[in-house]
Design an enzyme around this catalytic site. Structure first.
Site, PDB file in Angstrom:
ATOM      1  N   LYS A 232       0.812  -1.209   0.000  1.00 37.32           N
ATOM      2  CA  LYS A 232       0.000   0.000   0.000  1.00 37.32           C
ATOM      3  C   LYS A 232       0.851   1.267   0.000  1.00 37.32           C
ATOM      4  O   LYS A 232       0.313   2.376   0.101  1.00 37.32           O
ATOM      5  CB  LYS A 232      -0.945   0.004   1.214  1.00 37.32           C
ATOM      6  CG  LYS A 232      -1.954  -1.135   1.223  1.00 37.32           C
ATOM      7  CD  LYS A 232      -2.845  -1.060   2.438  1.00 37.32           C
ATOM      8  CE  LYS A 232      -3.726  -2.292   2.594  1.00 37.32           C
ATOM      9  NZ  LYS A 232      -4.747  -2.421   1.549  1.00 37.32           N
ATOM     10  N   CYS A 372     -14.012  -4.883   3.702  1.00 41.07           N
ATOM     11  CA  CYS A 372     -13.621  -5.587   4.933  1.00 41.07           C
ATOM     12  C   CYS A 372     -14.041  -4.811   6.182  1.00 41.07           C
ATOM     13  O   CYS A 372     -13.336  -4.802   7.189  1.00 41.07           O
ATOM     14  CB  CYS A 372     -12.124  -5.862   4.961  1.00 41.07           C
ATOM     15  SG  CYS A 372     -11.602  -7.098   3.756  1.00 41.07           S
TER      16      CYS A 372
END
Length: 414
Positions: A232, A372
């Site tokens: 990320k 999520c």
């Protein structure tokens, strides 16, 4: 943070280091706005990993030949570089894992299963990623501990009065996301950590959406544990970081066992190696560590303050453009210093998955689903949302392309 005197990023020059951004589908150049899931990887990171495989590929800490020594040095220096980047005291406090999720599980199994029991409380937030929520939920079931959740208010921020009510003398752990991957909210993790410590509890901060996008100093936050992922932050997949205070890591039993993490083994018993190696059994992610080192160098050359300023500017622009549409519901705070570089939203009358498919027809890559964070979406009263997330190579023009594509969705579902 004041950004008035920050020099803007040279986005055009940055984009030249990402050949994937030149890809076209059906004659349209890709617009990649799914960075909260995974950022793209610049040429210097790819080159560093390629050079390692071409010139220094060997296992670490296992041989005295030249290649093993080179690989070992590169791997150890990657720990040093990460420690410097986030303000840790040294490599002893930096454990390499596969990702943030594994880092969370490492502490859950090494500390949680051994230390928690009936009557203990684990305090999470309602905006936690499943990596935190599911992990501590399951540990609580095994140990008899209770899980409590700090409320998210109507603006998408944490209710800190509620946090102060929840965190008490029965609290053993406060685990909180630094930046929400759904709401974009930047949480006061230093304040949460201080509350935990006032009551003798530990803190675990999920920094997966923070370290890639803003300066982070774990010593300033005073977190006991802090985790993030390489993929990320312009780095490779397959490597994550667990920061832990050395005094705590020294006391913990390993989560996984095998070669590379031992000091002495007999047929009757084993003892563990020094930090951080006692938590890194087997052949570790050596090339990935080299890539993470290169990614940190690349980001620091840009300047993390400038990275943060660019992301905040894009998030604010996207928020304003979406809000002006009139039929778009946006989740989380308005653009600004308390929002990270992402915006989750829904278009009236169009399911998030359908909207994402239409955006893909325009080669705009976004994410749809619950990200999520199913319990958070239940609280918001929606099954899913569309998330556009930004990084250093994104532009206002790419956000405009997303906005323009909404008309096709309206026409299709009118």
């Amino acid at each position: 943070m004041s950004q008035q005197n920050l020099e803007s990023l040279d986005v055009e020059a940055i984009r030249e280091e990402f050949p994937i951004l030149e890809r076209e589908f059906d004659g349209q150049q890709v617009v990649y706005l799914d960075n909260a899931a995974t950022t793209q990887t610049p040429d210097p990171v790819v080159d560093a990993m390629s050079d390692y495989y071409r010139e220094s590929n060997a296992n670490v800490h296992r041989g005295i030949h030249h290649l093993s020594q080179e690989a070992s040095i590169a791997y150890e220096e990657a720990h040093d570089r990460v420690a410097e980047f986030i303000g840790a005291d040294g490599r002893e406090e930096i454990v390499f894992t596969k990702n943030t999720t594994e880092s969370e599980n490492l502490i859950a199994y090494s500390w949680g299963l051994n230390e928690l029991g009936p009557g203990d409380e684990i305090v999470l937030t309602e905006m936690e990623h499943h990596a935190s929520l599911v992990t501590w939920q399951q540990i609580a079931k095994r140990t008899g501990a209770n899980v409590e959740y700090i409320r998210v208010d109507e603006t998408g921020r944490l209710d800190m009065d509620h946090a102060r009510d929840l965190i008490g003398d029965d609290t053993a752990l406060v685990s909180a996301v630094h930046v929400s991957n759904t709401l974009g909210t930047v949480n006061p993790v230093g304040e949460l950590t201080a509350l935990a410590h006032e009551h003798g509890a530990l803190s675990f901060i999920d920094g997966a959406q923070a370290v890639p996008n803003r300066p982070v100093d774990v010593s300033e936050i005073d977190a006991d544990f802090y985790a993030f992922s390489g993929h990320k932050m312009a780095g490779p997949t397959g490597i994550g970081v667990l920061y832990g205070k050395q005094s705590l890591l020294e006391e913990l039993e390993p989560y996984l066992y095998g070669g590379g993490m031992i000091r002495k083994v007999t047929f009757e018993d084993s003892t563990w190696g020094e930090l951080p190696w006692k938590f890194e059994p087997g052949t570790p992610p050596i090339a990935e560590a080299v890539g993470l080192h290169a990614a940190i160098d690349w980001l620091e050359d840009l300047g993390m303050e400038r990275v943060q300023a660019h992301e905040e500017e894009l998030a604010a622009y996207a928020y304003d453009q979406l809000a002006a549409e009139g039929d778009v519901e946006i989740y989380g705070p308005e653009g600004g210093a308390d929002r990270g570089g992402l915006v989750s939203f829904n278009l009236d009358g169009v399911h998030a998955h359908d909207l994402t498919s239409i955006l893909n027809d325009h080669t705009v890559a976004v994410r749809a689903g619950d990200h999520c964070t199913q319990p958070l979406h239940d609280k918001l009263g929606v099954p899913a949302s569309t998330r556009a997330s930004f990084y250093v190579y994104n532009t206002r023009e790419e956000i405009d392309k997303l906005i323009d594509a909404l008309d096709d969705a309206r026409a299709l579902f009118a």
